[in-house]
Design an enzyme around this catalytic site. Structure first.
Site, PDB file in Angstrom:
ATOM      1  N   SER A 146       0.847  -1.196   0.000  1.00 39.99           N
ATOM      2  CA  SER A 146       0.000   0.000   0.000  1.00 39.99           C
ATOM      3  C   SER A 146       0.874   1.233   0.000  1.00 39.99           C
ATOM      4  O   SER A 146       2.014   1.221   0.491  1.00 39.99           O
ATOM      5  CB  SER A 146      -0.889   0.010   1.247  1.00 39.99           C
ATOM      6  OG  SER A 146      -1.559   1.246   1.397  1.00 39.99           O
ATOM      7  N   TYR A 159      -1.249  -0.611  10.415  1.00 39.51           N
ATOM      8  CA  TYR A 159      -1.421  -0.990   9.009  1.00 39.51           C
ATOM      9  C   TYR A 159      -0.275  -0.466   8.167  1.00 39.51           C
ATOM     10  O   TYR A 159       0.326  -1.203   7.376  1.00 39.51           O
ATOM     11  CB  TYR A 159      -2.752  -0.439   8.498  1.00 39.51           C
ATOM     12  CG  TYR A 159      -3.016  -0.721   7.043  1.00 39.51           C
ATOM     13  CD1 TYR A 159      -3.491  -1.951   6.622  1.00 39.51           C
ATOM     14  CD2 TYR A 159      -2.810   0.267   6.069  1.00 39.51           C
ATOM     15  CE1 TYR A 159      -3.741  -2.212   5.276  1.00 39.51           C
ATOM     16  CE2 TYR A 159      -3.061   0.019   4.733  1.00 39.51           C
ATOM     17  CZ  TYR A 159      -3.526  -1.223   4.338  1.00 39.51           C
ATOM     18  OH  TYR A 159      -3.766  -1.461   3.009  1.00 39.51           O
TER      19      TYR A 159
END
Length: 262
Positions: A146, A159
């Site tokens: 990501s 995350y």
């Protein structure tokens, strides 16, 4: 170029979103797919039906990639059905939505759970898949990280950290799995879809989407299909490419950040 006609690829987390789009695009190329889900069996069956429309074969396997035995079960499914494995897309992921300045909002178990799926899971999948891929003489692994792991942004600090670790994992695996197996990583930005809208809340999601589509260099945000296109570029693309990271964000990472006040 890798020809995936009658090839076999495992796509983790393929019951919805990017994973489902990737499975469909692989099927369109004539590739057989191992479809994986942890909770959403209905979505997995929907992905299977979409793949069958292109005349390919599928195996649907319930598995949690944070569990090593489940990872090996996914590879065993490919070996038992087709006796080969040409590609692996490590797409399964999880998060806990928590503002970055809320340092009390995450605890040790949150980090361990998120890392277990987002970082340890891809490692375990690569380890399980490597022998079967090498037996075939070729293989391509694509990790779905990501932009959070590049910029330190996203749904939570845990995350972002897990995706940063996944990017580094890709570099390490690329060094040790060659020459038979290439390992590359994609880093999507804001991905349109229900998962992000539910996590952020619809109002925040709509506001963030509009802002990015007005201010990024390409004036767009990604979709599951456009991210899948990037994944397939690595799966089928130049045979000399390994250890690379591709940012798929419409240029979000190029946007100037506000100057800090002194």
């Amino acid at each position: 170029m890798m020809d995936l006609q009658d090839g076999v690829v495992i796509v983790t987390g393929s019951s919805s979103g990017v994973g489902a789009a990737c499975a469909r695009q692989l099927a369109e190329l004539g590739c057989h797919v191992v479809i994986n889900y942890a909770h959403n069996e209905t979505g997995a069956k929907r992905t299977e039906a979409a793949c069958h429309a292109f005349g390919v074969e599928t195996e649907v396997v319930k598995a949690d990639v944070s569990d090593d035995a489940d990872c090996r079960k996914l590879v065993d499914a490919a070996e038992s059905r087709w006796g080969r494995l040409d590609g692996l897309v490590n797409n399964a992921g999880t998060t806990k939505f928590c503002a970055h300045d809320d340092l009390e909002g995450l605890d040790k178990q949150d980090f361990l759970h998120i890392y277990g799926v987002n970082t340890v899971g891809p490692y375990q999948m690569a380890r399980a898949a490597a022998p079967l891929m090498r037996r075939g003489g070729r293989g391509s692994i694509v990790n779905v990280a990501s932009i959070a792991g590049v910029m330190g942004v996203g749904s939570s600090i845990a995350y972002a950290a897990s995706k940063g670790a996944l990017i580094t994992l890709g570099l390490s695996l690329a060094r040790v799995l060659g020459p038979e197996i290439r390992v590359n990583t994609v880093c999507p930005g804001f991905i349109q879809g229900d998962w992000l809208a539910e996590g952020m809340g619809q109002e925040t999601y709509d506001r963030a989407k509009a802002y990015l589509e007005q201010n990024t260099p390409l004036r767009l945000t990604t979709t599951p299909d456009t991210v899948a296109e990037g994944i397939l570029q690595f799966l089928t693309g130049a045979s000399v490419v390994t250890g690379e990271t591709l940012i798929l964000d419409g240029g979000h990472h190029l946007m100037q950040m506000p100057m800090a006040r002194r």
